[in-house]
Design a protein around this motif. Structure first.
Motif, PDB file in Angstrom:
ATOM      1  N   MET A 540       2.743   0.206  -1.554  1.00 26.36           N
ATOM      2  CA  MET A 540       1.887  -0.956  -1.744  1.00 26.36           C
ATOM      3  C   MET A 540       2.364  -2.041  -2.737  1.00 26.36           C
ATOM      4  O   MET A 540       2.511  -3.135  -2.383  1.00 26.36           O
ATOM      5  N   SER A 541       3.107  -1.420  -3.833  1.00 27.30           N
ATOM      6  CA  SER A 541       3.319  -2.308  -4.794  1.00 27.30           C
ATOM      7  C   SER A 541       4.848  -2.604  -4.680  1.00 27.30           C
ATOM      8  O   SER A 541       5.157  -3.993  -5.021  1.00 27.30           O
ATOM      9  N   ASN A 542       5.629  -2.007  -4.001  1.00 29.53           N
ATOM     10  CA  ASN A 542       7.102  -2.377  -3.932  1.00 29.53           C
ATOM     11  C   ASN A 542       7.212  -3.116  -2.427  1.00 29.53           C
ATOM     12  O   ASN A 542       8.333  -3.779  -2.278  1.00 29.53           O
ATOM     13  N   LEU A 543       6.017  -3.249  -1.546  1.00 28.43           N
ATOM     14  CA  LEU A 543       6.359  -4.152  -0.451  1.00 28.43           C
ATOM     15  C   LEU A 543       4.876  -4.939  -0.178  1.00 28.43           C
ATOM     16  O   LEU A 543       5.075  -6.229   0.000  1.00 28.43           O
ATOM     17  N   VAL A 544       3.981  -4.463   0.324  1.00 35.78           N
ATOM     18  CA  VAL A 544       2.781  -5.132   0.794  1.00 35.78           C
ATOM     19  C   VAL A 544       2.419  -6.049  -0.396  1.00 35.78           C
ATOM     20  O   VAL A 544       2.056  -7.324  -0.055  1.00 35.78           O
ATOM     21  N   ARG A 545       2.334  -5.766  -1.579  1.00 31.34           N
ATOM     22  CA  ARG A 545       1.629  -6.839  -2.602  1.00 31.34           C
ATOM     23  C   ARG A 545       2.900  -7.106  -3.490  1.00 31.34           C
ATOM     24  O   ARG A 545       2.727  -7.605  -4.527  1.00 31.34           O
ATOM     25  N   LEU A 546       4.028  -7.351  -3.027  1.00 31.06           N
ATOM     26  CA  LEU A 546       5.234  -7.812  -3.664  1.00 31.06           C
ATOM     27  C   LEU A 546       4.928  -9.202  -3.985  1.00 31.06           C
ATOM     28  O   LEU A 546       4.374 -10.155  -3.306  1.00 31.06           O
ATOM     29  N   LYS A 547       5.277  -9.778  -5.240  1.00 37.51           N
ATOM     30  CA  LYS A 547       5.052 -11.011  -5.692  1.00 37.51           C
ATOM     31  C   LYS A 547       5.749 -12.205  -4.703  1.00 37.51           C
ATOM     32  O   LYS A 547       7.003 -11.848  -4.102  1.00 37.51           O
ATOM     33  N   PRO A 548       5.257 -13.340  -4.684  1.00 35.84           N
ATOM     34  CA  PRO A 548       5.702 -14.380  -3.578  1.00 35.84           C
ATOM     35  C   PRO A 548       7.163 -14.793  -4.428  1.00 35.84           C
ATOM     36  O   PRO A 548       7.353 -14.879  -5.484  1.00 35.84           O
ATOM     37  N   GLY A 549       8.132 -14.767  -3.395  1.00 36.72           N
ATOM     38  CA  GLY A 549       9.600 -15.033  -3.703  1.00 36.72           C
ATOM     39  C   GLY A 549      10.170 -13.805  -4.164  1.00 36.72           C
ATOM     40  O   GLY A 549      11.483 -13.945  -4.076  1.00 36.72           O
ATOM     41  N   HIS A 550       9.631 -12.765  -4.133  1.00 37.02           N
ATOM     42  CA  HIS A 550      10.609 -11.336  -4.326  1.00 37.02           C
ATOM     43  C   HIS A 550      10.858 -10.705  -3.251  1.00 37.02           C
ATOM     44  O   HIS A 550      10.066 -10.758  -2.104  1.00 37.02           O
ATOM     45  N   GLY A 578      21.510  -8.759 -11.572  1.00 36.89           N
ATOM     46  CA  GLY A 578      20.813  -9.619 -12.631  1.00 36.89           C
ATOM     47  C   GLY A 578      19.816 -10.639 -11.908  1.00 36.89           C
ATOM     48  O   GLY A 578      19.263 -11.186 -12.756  1.00 36.89           O
ATOM     49  N   SER A 579      19.648 -10.761 -10.917  1.00 32.49           N
ATOM     50  CA  SER A 579      18.542 -11.501 -10.067  1.00 32.49           C
ATOM     51  C   SER A 579      17.237 -10.842 -10.471  1.00 32.49           C
ATOM     52  O   SER A 579      16.949  -9.711 -10.204  1.00 32.49           O
ATOM     53  N   GLN A 580      16.352 -11.617 -10.865  1.00 35.05           N
ATOM     54  CA  GLN A 580      14.969 -11.283 -11.241  1.00 35.05           C
ATOM     55  C   GLN A 580      14.028 -11.062  -9.972  1.00 35.05           C
ATOM     56  O   GLN A 580      12.917 -10.470 -10.191  1.00 35.05           O
ATOM     57  N   THR A 581      14.578 -11.604  -8.830  1.00 35.13           N
ATOM     58  CA  THR A 581      13.543 -11.627  -7.755  1.00 35.13           C
ATOM     59  C   THR A 581      14.096 -10.559  -6.711  1.00 35.13           C
ATOM     60  O   THR A 581      13.518 -10.423  -5.772  1.00 35.13           O
ATOM     61  N   ASN A 636      10.604  -9.254   2.671  1.00 33.49           N
ATOM     62  CA  ASN A 636       9.778 -10.291   1.874  1.00 33.49           C
ATOM     63  C   ASN A 636       8.129  -9.761   2.257  1.00 33.49           C
ATOM     64  O   ASN A 636       7.790 -10.247   3.348  1.00 33.49           O
ATOM     65  N   GLY A 637       7.719  -9.250   1.261  1.00 32.80           N
ATOM     66  CA  GLY A 637       6.359  -8.536   1.611  1.00 32.80           C
ATOM     67  C   GLY A 637       5.194  -9.790   1.540  1.00 32.80           C
ATOM     68  O   GLY A 637       4.317  -9.587   2.469  1.00 32.80           O
ATOM     69  N   HIS A 638       5.309 -10.807   0.944  1.00 29.87           N
ATOM     70  CA  HIS A 638       4.427 -12.052   1.017  1.00 29.87           C
ATOM     71  C   HIS A 638       4.503 -12.883   1.994  1.00 29.87           C
ATOM     72  O   HIS A 638       3.389 -12.908   2.671  1.00 29.87           O
ATOM     73  N   LYS A 639       5.597 -12.900   2.788  1.00 30.69           N
ATOM     74  CA  LYS A 639       5.776 -14.048   3.976  1.00 30.69           C
ATOM     75  C   LYS A 639       6.021 -13.070   5.302  1.00 30.69           C
ATOM     76  O   LYS A 639       5.706 -13.717   6.384  1.00 30.69           O
ATOM     77  N   LYS A 640       5.849 -11.825   4.840  1.00 27.29           N
ATOM     78  CA  LYS A 640       5.803 -10.794   6.317  1.00 27.29           C
ATOM     79  C   LYS A 640       7.244 -11.130   7.007  1.00 27.29           C
ATOM     80  O   LYS A 640       7.044 -11.186   8.312  1.00 27.29           O
ATOM     81  N   TYR A 641       8.587 -10.977   6.623  1.00 26.16           N
ATOM     82  CA  TYR A 641       9.436 -10.936   7.573  1.00 26.16           C
ATOM     83  C   TYR A 641      10.649 -10.296   6.678  1.00 26.16           C
ATOM     84  O   TYR A 641      10.443  -9.746   5.585  1.00 26.16           O
ATOM     85  N   PHE A 642      11.671  -9.875   7.715  1.00 28.77           N
ATOM     86  CA  PHE A 642      12.657  -9.130   7.083  1.00 28.77           C
ATOM     87  C   PHE A 642      13.921  -9.523   7.805  1.00 28.77           C
ATOM     88  O   PHE A 642      14.176 -10.008   8.913  1.00 28.77           O
ATOM     89  N   CYS A 643      15.147  -9.348   6.645  1.00 30.91           N
ATOM     90  CA  CYS A 643      16.212  -9.307   7.284  1.00 30.91           C
ATOM     91  C   CYS A 643      17.167  -8.098   7.640  1.00 30.91           C
ATOM     92  O   CYS A 643      17.023  -7.038   6.675  1.00 30.91           O
TER      93      CYS A 643
END
Length: 720
Positions: A540-550, A578-581, A636-643
């Motif tokens: 839940m914390s690492n995907l579903v509720r991931l912060k927007p932009g992360h 080094g990327s924070q996102t 991208n958990g917030h926008k529900k897409y993946f690469c």
């Protein structure tokens, strides 16, 4: 002039005024104490301040009051006034005995030279006014490119807070008297000790500049001057003018570009320069500048104008500060010539010749220069490097294919830590027409598709080939500081010596501190990136509720491949850590076998269906089991897409095995052939091209597969 004038701690301007008696202006006797003078001054300053007194003569009276106080509040100037009377810039009292050293005895500002505002209110808002923080952040670093003149005057009309700021700067510079003028160059402060006239200031600025910035060139020395470009690895500029002394404008230009270009000066008024003037057909009626690169017979660029302006000269030199094919002699030149690729900016590819210094390499190097001379594309930068001088760099670039110089390498820098993608030009480099044609073809392929660069590496920092020359420059600089220290010791107030003493002790402290820290504190470099397991607890914390932009980059693995793939995965994504996102995780399909199937079913466009023939579909329907080992997902958990990244076969031409989101439709090999190759594929090769995929992820150019909802790990039955 292309040097800078600055003023701080100032509230007034002085014009050429008739003689006056400071005692009469302040209304005190010649035997008045300092306390009495100060008390009277404060009272008169409040009364005649232009902001409070609106009478027509208030401003002039305020200037007289301030000047009178500056004379009488300083014991030296007061004694000098009592002995000689009015001080003027044309009166050099006691000059026969003491020269200009006691400049305070006859110090007078000619404000018409500085062209500063005439009112106190405009002066405090002047763009020339600056304080301590501006000096540290702007003026001091810029003094390594141009000299500064700084004028220090009175400060009484400022508020307490602003007075404190300016006093802090004055103390930092070692200026404890007003008025004062000082010069700043290369971070070094030098006080002006002469009468303030234009010629003295010009001579003072020239004395600040390092010696031999511009070499005087004659008929006997111009060929040696031009042909020495190879040793110094710099273009040469010849300046032609009719003047026995080198104009200050030329010296200041040479100082600004001393790290890039070598300057020479030809006095066209001498008979010893007639041949060089005739050799290059110079018009003797206007100043001329010729810039030479590798070809010393013909200038690469020319400017000629009667009124040579600073802006024209700066643009002329700046646009030609590199040779056509410079040698990489230090890291600074490499950074400027081959800059790191910036997202959303045009790429810069570096074409690097790894060669040697012997006679057997002369024809090879000349052929490379001829090829580079015909290049007109800004996206390509040509350079060469000697293997003996830059052994660590050459070993890193040549070790994968085990080749020896001469070799041409195409590379692109990806980050400031040293990571590059590169490829060695096939067939080596002998300078033949076939080699040139082959190099041209591969450059065209590279410009069409940057993924043509198949190898990646972490380059070491380049050796500074001019380190010995730098040591000589450092010794000369140290000598200048010692000479200045000796002069200040003899003729200056001890407070004015504080900047020099502070610089010496600071340098010693930094030197010994650095040695001690390196000797006793060597923390191990972090050579890994933290990767967490994606479980029903962290899901839940690492995907579903991931912060927007992360984005969470997830590696798919099994128990058998876990150790090998995690090491390879951490190595590939380390330069992006080094990327924070970006966050990094792994999913074990032995524990959650159905999660990937559920995800792929919710995004049908992510399946490489073009690579499956009818037989494969029948086999898959019977086996109903897909191997996702080595796949990488960017979720991208917030926008529900993946690469999606699919593992590759390195060194093989099985296009179907090189599936990625953008080229899955190109695959055409049979399933049986792919399976046969899969049996020989080592596990750690599955992630060989992950770095390129991560680059595209950061650029935002990967296809995105949207899902209506993320499948939950808690609903999946772990495989037994």
């Amino acid at each position: 002039l292309p040097f800078r004038f600055f003023v701080f701690v100032s509230c007034y301007s002085l014009a050429s005024a008739p003689e006056f008696d400071p005692y009469n202006v302040l209304g005190v006797t010649r035997h008045a104490s300092q306390a009495e003078i100060k008390k009277v001054y404060k009272s008169l300053a409040r009364e005649w301040h232009p902001d409070k007194n609106k009478s027509p003569g208030a401003e002039d009276m305020f200037i007289k009051i301030t000047k009178s106080y500056e004379i009488l509040s300083n014991e030296e100037r007061r004694a000098n006034y009592d002995q000689f009377g009015q001080m003027d810039e044309n009166q050099n009292f006691a000059q026969a005995q003491q020269g200009f050293r006691h400049y305070h005895d006859s110090f007078y500002f000619d404000e018409s030279f500085f062209h500063f505002p005439r009112t106190s209110r405009d002066f405090t808002d002047s763009k020339h006014l600056f304080h301590y923080s501006q000096y540290i952040s702007e003026v001091l670093p810029d003094s390594f490119k141009r000299p500064y003149l700084i004028k220090i005057t009175s400060e009484w009309c400022f508020t307490f807070h602003r007075r404190w700021q300016y006093r802090q700067l004055a103390n930092h510079l070692g200026a404890h008297r007003t008025p004062s003028i000082l010069g700043l160059i290369n971070g070094k402060v030098t006080f002006f000790h002469y009468a303030v006239v234009r010629e003295h200031l010009r001579q003072f600025v020239e004395s600040l500049l390092p010696q031999k910035l511009v070499e005087k060139v004659t008929d006997n020395s111009y060929l040696e001057f031009l042909n020495s470009w190879h040793e110094e690895n710099k273009p040469r500029v010849l300046m032609f003018d009719v003047a026995s002394n080198i104009p200050l404008l030329y010296k200041l230009t040479a100082f600004a570009y001393k790290d890039y270009v070598r300057f020479g000066y030809v006095d066209m008024g001498l008979t010893e320069t007639s041949k060089v003037v005739q050799r290059f057909n110079i018009n003797t009626y206007a100043p001329t500048m010729l810039l030479f690169k590798e070809n010393t017979d013909k200038p690469a660029d020319v400017i000629q104008a009667r009124g040579m302006k600073k802006q024209i000269i700066d643009e002329f030199v700046s646009n030609n500060r590199f040779l056509l094919v410079p040698r990489l002699v230090n890291q600074k030149l490499f950074d400027e010539l081959c800059p790191v690729k910036q997202i959303h900016r045009r790429r810069k590819f570096c074409v690097l010749l790894v060669t040697g210094e012997g006679e057997q390499f002369v024809s090879v190097n000349e052929a490379f220069f001829d090829f580079a001379s015909s290049n007109t594309k800004e996206v390509l930068r040509f350079a060469y490097v000697y293997q003996r001088q830059q052994q660590p760099l050459c070993d890193t670039l040549l070790k994968k294919e085990d080749t020896t110089p001469p070799q041409v390498i195409l590379l692109e820098r990806r980050n400031a830590t040293g990571r590059v993608f590169y490829r060695t030009v096939t067939g080596g480099w002998n300078g033949s027409d076939d080699d040139k044609h082959r190099l041209l073809e591969q450059l065209e392929l590279l410009q069409r598709d940057s993924s043509y660069l198949t190898h990646d590496a972490m380059l070491p920092e380049l050796n500074n080939e001019f380190a010995s020359m730098f040591l000589i420059q450092w010794i000369n600089t140290a000598y200048d500081y010692l000479a200045q220290f000796y002069f200040d010791l003899l003729y200056s107030n001890w407070r004015e010596m504080m900047p020099v003493l502070s610089l010496i002790f600071s340098a010693l402290f930094i030197l010994f501190g650095t040695v001690i820290i390196q000797a006793f504190s060597r923390p191990p470099k972090k050579s890994f990136v933290e990767v967490t397991e994606l479980t029903d607890i962290t899901y839940m914390s690492n995907l579903v509720r991931l912060k927007p932009g992360h984005i969470n980059v997830v590696l798919i693995l099994t128990d058998a491949s876990k150790q090998v793939l995690l090491r390879k995965f951490a190595k590939e994504v380390f330069s992006f850590s080094g990327s924070q996102t970006l966050h990094y995780s792994f999913l074990n399909v032995d524990k959650h076998s159905q999660w990937m199937d559920s995800l792929m079913e919710s995004a049908p466009d992510a399946r490489p269906s073009d690579c499956l023939d009818k037989e494969e579909e029948e086999e898959d329907s019977t086996s109903n089991k897909s191997d996702y080992t080595g796949h990488v997902l960017a979720l991208n958990g917030h926008k529900k897409y993946f690469c999606l990244f699919r593992p590759v076969f390195t060194g093989e031409e099985a296009e179907c095995s090189r599936w990625s989101d953008e080229d899955a439709s190109k695959a055409s090999r049979s399933r049986s052939s792919s399976r046969q190759k899969a049996t020989t594929l080592e596990i750690h090769h599955k992630l060989d091209r992950l770095g390129l995929w991560m680059e595209r992820l950061m650029e935002g150019t990967l296809p995105r597969h949207y899902v209506p909802a993320w499948p939950g790990l808690d609903t999946i039955t772990p495989q037994k």
